[in-house]
Enzyme design. Structure first.
Site, PDB file in Angstrom:
ATOM      1  N   VAL A 237       0.846  -1.201   0.000  1.00 51.95           N
ATOM      2  CA  VAL A 237       0.000   0.000   0.000  1.00 51.95           C
ATOM      3  C   VAL A 237       0.880   1.249   0.000  1.00 51.95           C
ATOM      4  CG1 VAL A 237      -1.791   1.289   1.216  1.00 51.95           C
ATOM      5  CG2 VAL A 237      -1.867  -1.221   1.215  1.00 51.95           C
ATOM      6  N   ASP A 256      11.076   2.533   6.134  1.00 52.19           N
ATOM      7  CA  ASP A 256      10.707   1.114   6.251  1.00 52.19           C
ATOM      8  C   ASP A 256      12.001   0.342   6.435  1.00 52.19           C
ATOM      9  OD1 ASP A 256      10.042  -1.601   5.795  1.00 52.19           O
ATOM     10  OD2 ASP A 256       8.364  -1.033   4.489  1.00 52.19           O
ATOM     11  N   ALA A 316      -3.722   2.459   8.057  1.00 51.54           N
ATOM     12  CA  ALA A 316      -3.109   1.164   8.401  1.00 51.54           C
ATOM     13  C   ALA A 316      -3.855   0.518   9.568  1.00 51.54           C
ATOM     14  CB  ALA A 316      -1.635   1.360   8.709  1.00 51.54           C
ATOM     15  N   ARG A 317      -3.461   0.848  10.794  1.00 55.70           N
ATOM     16  CA  ARG A 317      -4.129   0.319  11.974  1.00 55.70           C
ATOM     17  C   ARG A 317      -4.132   1.378  13.065  1.00 55.70           C
ATOM     18  NH1 ARG A 317      -6.144  -2.554   9.195  1.00 55.70           N
ATOM     19  NH2 ARG A 317      -6.309  -4.827   9.189  1.00 55.70           N
ATOM     20  N   GLU A 346     -12.687  -0.314  17.303  1.00 57.63           N
ATOM     21  CA  GLU A 346     -13.580  -0.030  16.172  1.00 57.63           C
ATOM     22  C   GLU A 346     -14.961  -0.616  16.422  1.00 57.63           C
ATOM     23  OE1 GLU A 346     -11.629  -1.183  12.506  1.00 57.63           O
ATOM     24  OE2 GLU A 346     -10.086   0.338  12.780  1.00 57.63           O
ATOM     25  N   HIS A 365     -13.226   2.596   8.623  1.00 58.20           N
ATOM     26  CA  HIS A 365     -12.386   1.501   8.109  1.00 58.20           C
ATOM     27  C   HIS A 365     -12.838   1.092   6.693  1.00 58.20           C
ATOM     28  CE1 HIS A 365      -9.687  -2.051   9.521  1.00 58.20           C
ATOM     29  NE2 HIS A 365      -9.582  -1.881   8.217  1.00 58.20           N
ATOM     30  N   LEU A 366     -12.722   2.070   5.817  1.00 59.27           N
ATOM     31  CA  LEU A 366     -13.212   1.868   4.444  1.00 59.27           C
ATOM     32  C   LEU A 366     -12.107   1.569   3.435  1.00 59.27           C
ATOM     33  CD1 LEU A 366     -15.892   4.721   3.997  1.00 59.27           C
ATOM     34  CD2 LEU A 366     -16.270   2.270   4.367  1.00 59.27           C
ATOM     35  N   ALA A 368     -10.409  -0.843   2.361  1.00 57.05           N
ATOM     36  CA  ALA A 368     -10.510  -1.963   1.410  1.00 57.05           C
ATOM     37  C   ALA A 368     -11.882  -2.009   0.748  1.00 57.05           C
ATOM     38  CB  ALA A 368     -10.255  -3.272   2.152  1.00 57.05           C
TER      39      ALA A 368
HETATM   40  N1  NAI Z   1      -7.735   0.472   6.107  1.00 54.71           N
HETATM   41  C1  NAI Z   1      -7.873  -0.614   5.391  1.00 54.71           C
HETATM   42  O1  NAI Z   1      -8.974  -1.006   5.036  1.00 54.71           O
HETATM   43  C2  NAI Z   1      -6.682  -1.367   4.991  1.00 54.71           C
HETATM   44  C3  NAI Z   1      -5.595  -1.386   5.796  1.00 54.71           C
HETATM   45  N2  NAI Z   1      -4.480  -2.083   5.437  1.00 54.71           N
HETATM   46  C4  NAI Z   1      -3.358  -2.042   6.337  1.00 54.71           C
HETATM   47  O2  NAI Z   1      -2.299  -1.365   5.707  1.00 54.71           O
HETATM   48  C5  NAI Z   1      -1.060  -1.845   6.199  1.00 54.71           C
HETATM   49  C6  NAI Z   1      -0.136  -2.122   5.046  1.00 54.71           C
HETATM   50  O3  NAI Z   1      -0.667  -3.116   4.206  1.00 54.71           O
HETATM   51  P1  NAI Z   1       0.231  -3.691   3.018  1.00 54.71           P
HETATM   52  O4  NAI Z   1       0.956  -2.571   2.375  1.00 54.71           O
HETATM   53  O5  NAI Z   1      -0.646  -4.532   2.203  1.00 54.71           O
HETATM   54  O6  NAI Z   1       1.246  -4.578   3.827  1.00 54.71           O
HETATM   55  P2  NAI Z   1       2.755  -4.879   3.436  1.00 54.71           P
HETATM   56  O7  NAI Z   1       3.157  -6.009   4.303  1.00 54.71           O
HETATM   57  O8  NAI Z   1       2.898  -5.000   1.985  1.00 54.71           O
HETATM   58  O9  NAI Z   1       3.543  -3.578   3.904  1.00 54.71           O
HETATM   59  C7  NAI Z   1       3.839  -3.275   5.222  1.00 54.71           C
HETATM   60  C8  NAI Z   1       5.210  -2.663   5.237  1.00 54.71           C
HETATM   61  O10 NAI Z   1       5.459  -2.176   6.549  1.00 54.71           O
HETATM   62  C9  NAI Z   1       6.832  -2.374   6.786  1.00 54.71           C
HETATM   63  N3  NAI Z   1       7.119  -2.300   8.194  1.00 54.71           N
HETATM   64  C10 NAI Z   1       7.069  -3.284   9.116  1.00 54.71           C
HETATM   65  N4  NAI Z   1       7.462  -2.798  10.303  1.00 54.71           N
HETATM   66  C11 NAI Z   1       7.745  -1.494  10.123  1.00 54.71           C
HETATM   67  C12 NAI Z   1       8.211  -0.473  10.978  1.00 54.71           C
HETATM   68  N5  NAI Z   1       8.440  -0.710  12.265  1.00 54.71           N
HETATM   69  N6  NAI Z   1       8.415   0.748  10.446  1.00 54.71           N
HETATM   70  C13 NAI Z   1       8.185   0.984   9.142  1.00 54.71           C
HETATM   71  N7  NAI Z   1       7.760   0.043   8.283  1.00 54.71           N
HETATM   72  C14 NAI Z   1       7.545  -1.180   8.774  1.00 54.71           C
HETATM   73  C15 NAI Z   1       7.114  -3.719   6.177  1.00 54.71           C
HETATM   74  O11 NAI Z   1       8.482  -3.865   5.916  1.00 54.71           O
HETATM   75  C16 NAI Z   1       6.307  -3.652   4.903  1.00 54.71           C
HETATM   76  O12 NAI Z   1       7.091  -3.190   3.831  1.00 54.71           O
HETATM   77  C17 NAI Z   1      -1.419  -3.049   7.061  1.00 54.71           C
HETATM   78  O13 NAI Z   1      -1.458  -2.654   8.390  1.00 54.71           O
HETATM   79  C18 NAI Z   1      -2.789  -3.415   6.624  1.00 54.71           C
HETATM   80  O14 NAI Z   1      -3.478  -4.076   7.618  1.00 54.71           O
HETATM   81  C19 NAI Z   1      -4.397  -2.752   4.261  1.00 54.71           C
HETATM   82  C20 NAI Z   1      -5.458  -2.776   3.424  1.00 54.71           C
HETATM   83  C21 NAI Z   1      -6.710  -2.104   3.734  1.00 54.71           C
HETATM   84  O1  HPV Z   2      -6.979  -5.723   4.692  1.00 50.21           O
HETATM   85  C1  HPV Z   2      -6.862  -5.050   5.707  1.00 50.21           C
HETATM   86  O2  HPV Z   2      -5.872  -5.039   6.433  1.00 50.21           O
HETATM   87  C2  HPV Z   2      -7.959  -4.209   6.107  1.00 50.21           C
HETATM   88  O3  HPV Z   2      -7.817  -3.469   7.032  1.00 50.21           O
HETATM   89  C3  HPV Z   2      -9.240  -4.345   5.430  1.00 50.21           C
HETATM   90  O4  HPV Z   2     -10.170  -4.596   6.436  1.00 50.21           O
HETATM   91  P1  HPV Z   2     -11.631  -5.100   6.093  1.00 50.21           P
HETATM   92  O5  HPV Z   2     -11.493  -6.411   5.415  1.00 50.21           O
HETATM   93  O6  HPV Z   2     -12.247  -4.075   5.225  1.00 50.21           O
HETATM   94  O7  HPV Z   2     -12.311  -5.226   7.415  1.00 50.21           O
END
Ligand code: NAI
Ligand code: HPV
Length: 629
Positions: A237, A256, A316-317, A346, A365-366, A368
């Site tokens: 992301v 990162d 993210a979270r 949440e 939490h939109l 995705a």
């Molecule tokens: N709000 C939502 O609906 C969504 C939220 N997310 C969240 O977004 C975040 C990222 O998702 P992706 O990019 O798919 O995961 P990803 O695993 O591809 O990327 C996460 C990155 O964070 C890095 N990382 C780990 N520890 C770290 C630290 N201490 N400092 C800096 N970087 C660090 C990792 O090396 C990795 O490159 C996750 O927390 C995921 O749950 C993802 C999709 C939808």
């Molecule tokens: O994929 C993630 O990490 C998300 O946060 C998406 O969450 P959701 O499936 O929309 O409840």
């Protein structure tokens, strides 16, 4: 009869003679579909390993130890193949795209029950083989306990698995898979949407205008072009956000610790330290996972290091920000604005100061939640869960080693060998207990670094532990269970002069500091040692203690140490024949001619006590042991 040299000792390989054995048809090559345990025997469920194309490893019900499904099942095997009609039950506890539900329904009973209370979830899960969740379901230790071993897969329809107790899943041997790619763009787009909305006060101005006001001066925004955006977490992301932000004319830096600098450089993004990122950024966009290391990394201390007036987006979270500290930072003006899609709790409480802060834009939490992402995620997770239930380890397994399909295909016969050697070695231990350490030696012509042994180690561990405990072992919980039981599994890779065409020449399993039921299995070093090879795709036992043997590892096995004299094969073979025990293979290995020999006899049936008693009475037999492979 053929003389063969093994381990520098000569042994005579004797094919079973017609007088006491049915000549067995050539064993079939090992199939590409191997059952491979999975849940407590009482629950009759299992993981299978299967190797069609891109698939890796399978969990399937009703078998709890490794079986080469191309071979007739042995009478002593405690496993039984899944009934062909078995249809697993999958609980879907949050809204999933229709395409995914349809895919699940083609393979399983699907129970879509949303908004379950924790107790309702626990009540339901004990009758489910798989559970599919999004971020709203907490899959706690209690859930795994309540499942009583039935739950074999948890599918997280999305990326973040912080709502699943991975440690508990691993302890219970439950595979966790996620859908890591299908919502990346949606989350990145939402990040950009929040960034722009925050910079231009879109949400606040919208509410004000709908309330009948016209506040053009109040909602003067800030421009993004030329500003520095620090992307915190340069993963899937984060890098998509960076790409889009560059398109908006922003200067993008990223932090990162695990991201490759060249990937960042290729995008024109500089990777910097955490402090450098937060102290130089005009905007921060957070994209790291919630882990113990990232929990509340944005706190009072780190806010003070930020540029006054920084703006923060969090898709993210929630847990990576200390929310109380953020409220303080907003009030002091250190943080000018925040746009938050995620929260520690949440939904946030109705009186959440943060969610109601005028300088904060919130969404529920939109990230995705686009049609496209939800359909994609649903298919991605449905395929992974169905695949796992059918016997494949999805490439998105979170708590099991991922072994690439080509490696797996090469290793598959050795996987069977590894488990069988583990089972045999532990059966040779006097009393069966007291095993504290197991040493696995992999002999190969290849560079030791080329050998991925995780799967083999797991299978030796399974073979060693299952016969002596009620534990059930699979790839998910093998290391954990060994550690928990105080069993030290060590590995050694030895380079030998053999064919580089095969990944391994042999596997040796040693158990030190134990007595043996079969003294000849103990080497000069005082440890039980057995060794096996794969020949023509078939796992074979090739060495017991210091004696070379060569017997196919299937069915049942008797090892005898006897005085090396003529007629022994006939005597033992006759006893077995008289009791209708079919000998499938027999070899004799000896140290010194006319002194001592070891006879290894493979049998299709399990001999009864009387048969074994008669073998024990043969004069020249000094010791013998019956082993259930
Ligand atoms: N709000 C939502 O609906 C969504 C939220 N997310 C969240 O977004 C975040 C990222 O998702 P992706 O990019 O798919 O995961 P990803 O695993 O591809 O990327 C996460 C990155 O964070 C890095 N990382 C780990 N520890 C770290 C630290 N201490 N400092 C800096 N970087 C660090 C990792 O090396 C990795 O490159 C996750 O927390 C995921 O749950 C993802 C999709 C939808
Ligand atoms: O994929 C993630 O990490 C998300 O946060 C998406 O969450 P959701 O499936 O929309 O409840």
């Amino acid at each position: 009869m053929a003389a063969t040299a093994t381990n520098h000792r000569v042994f005579i390989r004797t094919e079973a003679t017609p007088s006491f054995s049915r000549s067995r048809s050539c064993p079939k090559p090992i199939s590409n579909h191997l059952s491979f345990l999975a849940s407590p025997p009482s629950l009759s469920s299992s993981i299978q390993l299967s190797l069609p194309n891109r698939r890796l490893l399978t969990l399937s019900p009703h078998a709890h130890h490794l079986v080469d499904s191309s071979q007739p099942s042995s009478s002593s095997s405690s496993s039984s193949p899944p009934p062909p009609s078995y249809k697993p039950t999958i609980l879907v506890s949050e809204k999933l795209g229709n395409a995914g539900i349809d895919l699940l329904r083609a393979h399983a009973h699907v129970d879509c029950s949303y908004d379950l209370s924790p107790q309702e979830l626990c009540d339901k899960v004990s009758s489910c083989d798989a559970l599919i969740v999004r971020s709203g379901t907490k899959v706690t230790r209690q859930v795994f306990e309540a499942a009583k071993g039935r739950l074999k897969v948890v599918g997280r329809a999305g990326v973040g698995i912080d709502n699943v107790d991975l440690q508990a899943a691993t302890e219970f041997g439950c595979l966790v898979v996620n859908a890591p790619t299908a919502n990346t763009i949606a989350a990145a787009e939402h990040g950009i949407a929040l960034l722009a909305a925050m910079a231009r006060n879109v949400a606040q101005a919208d509410a004000s205008t709908k309330a009948g006001k016209w506040e053009r001066n109040k909602y003067i925004g800030v421009s993004m072009v030329g500003k520095t955006l620090a992307v915190m977490g340069f993963g899937k992301v984060g890098s998509e956000v960076a790409r889009r932000a560059k398109g908006l004319g922003m200067n993008v830096i990223a932090h990162d610790p695990y991201a490759p600098a060249d990937r960042a450089r290729a995008m024109g993004v500089e990777l910097v330290s955490f402090d450098q990122a937060i102290s130089t950024a005009d905007f921060l966009s957070l994209h790291m996972p919630l882990t113990p290391a990232t929990s509340k990394v944005f706190n009072d201390e780190t806010f003070t290091k930020m540029k006054k007036g920084v703006r923060i987006v969090n898709v993210a979270r929630g847990g990576i920000i200390d929310e109380d500290a953020l409220v303080r930072a907003l009030e002091s003006g250190v943080v000018a604005q925040a746009a938050l899609d995620v929260f520690m709790e949440e939904p946030p409480s109705k009186d959440s100061k943060l969610a109601h802060h005028p300088n904060v834009t919130v969404t529920p939490h939109l990230g995705a939640s686009t049609k496209e992402a939800q359909e994609g995620v649903a298919i991605e997770i449905a395929e992974a869960v169905v695949g796992a239930l059918n016997g494949e380890l999805s490439a998105t397994a979170v708590n099991a080693p991922m072994v690439p399909p080509d490696v797996l295909s090469e290793l598959s016969p050795y996987v069977i060998l590894a488990e069988k050697l583990g089972r045999l070695a532990v059966q040779l231990v006097a009393g069966g207990n007291g095993v504290q350490a197991v040493k696995i030696v992999y002999k190969s012509a290849r560079d030791p670094d080329d050998l991925d042994t995780r799967l083999l180690r797991a299978m030796v561990t399974k073979g060693v532990i299952e016969p002596i405990s009620s534990a059930f072992i699979n790839l998910v919980n093998a290391d954990y269970t060994a550690k928990h039981k105080g069993l030290r599994i060590s590995e050694e890779r030895v380079t030998v002069d053999s064919s580089p065409g095969s990944p391994l020449h042999s596997i040796q399993v040693k158990i030190p500091n134990v007595g043996s039921k079969f003294a000849s299995a103990i080497t000069e070093n005082g440890e039980i040692s057995i060794e096996g090879q794969v020949k023509d795709g078939i796992p074979r036992l090739t060495c017991v203690g210091s004696f070379g043997v060569d017997v196919s590892l299937e069915g049942n096995l008797i090892l005898c140490r006897q005085v090396d004299q003529p007629g022994m094969i006939g005597q033992v073979g006759n006893i077995l024949g008289e009791h209708n025990v079919n000998v499938s293979f027999m070899t004799v290995g000896r140290t010194v001619r006319h002194k001592q020999a070891i006879m290894a006899i493979g049998m299709d049936e399990e001999p009864n006590k009387e048969t074994l008693g008669r073998i024990g009475q043969v004069n020249a037999i000094e010791e013998f042991v019956f082993l259930d492979i």
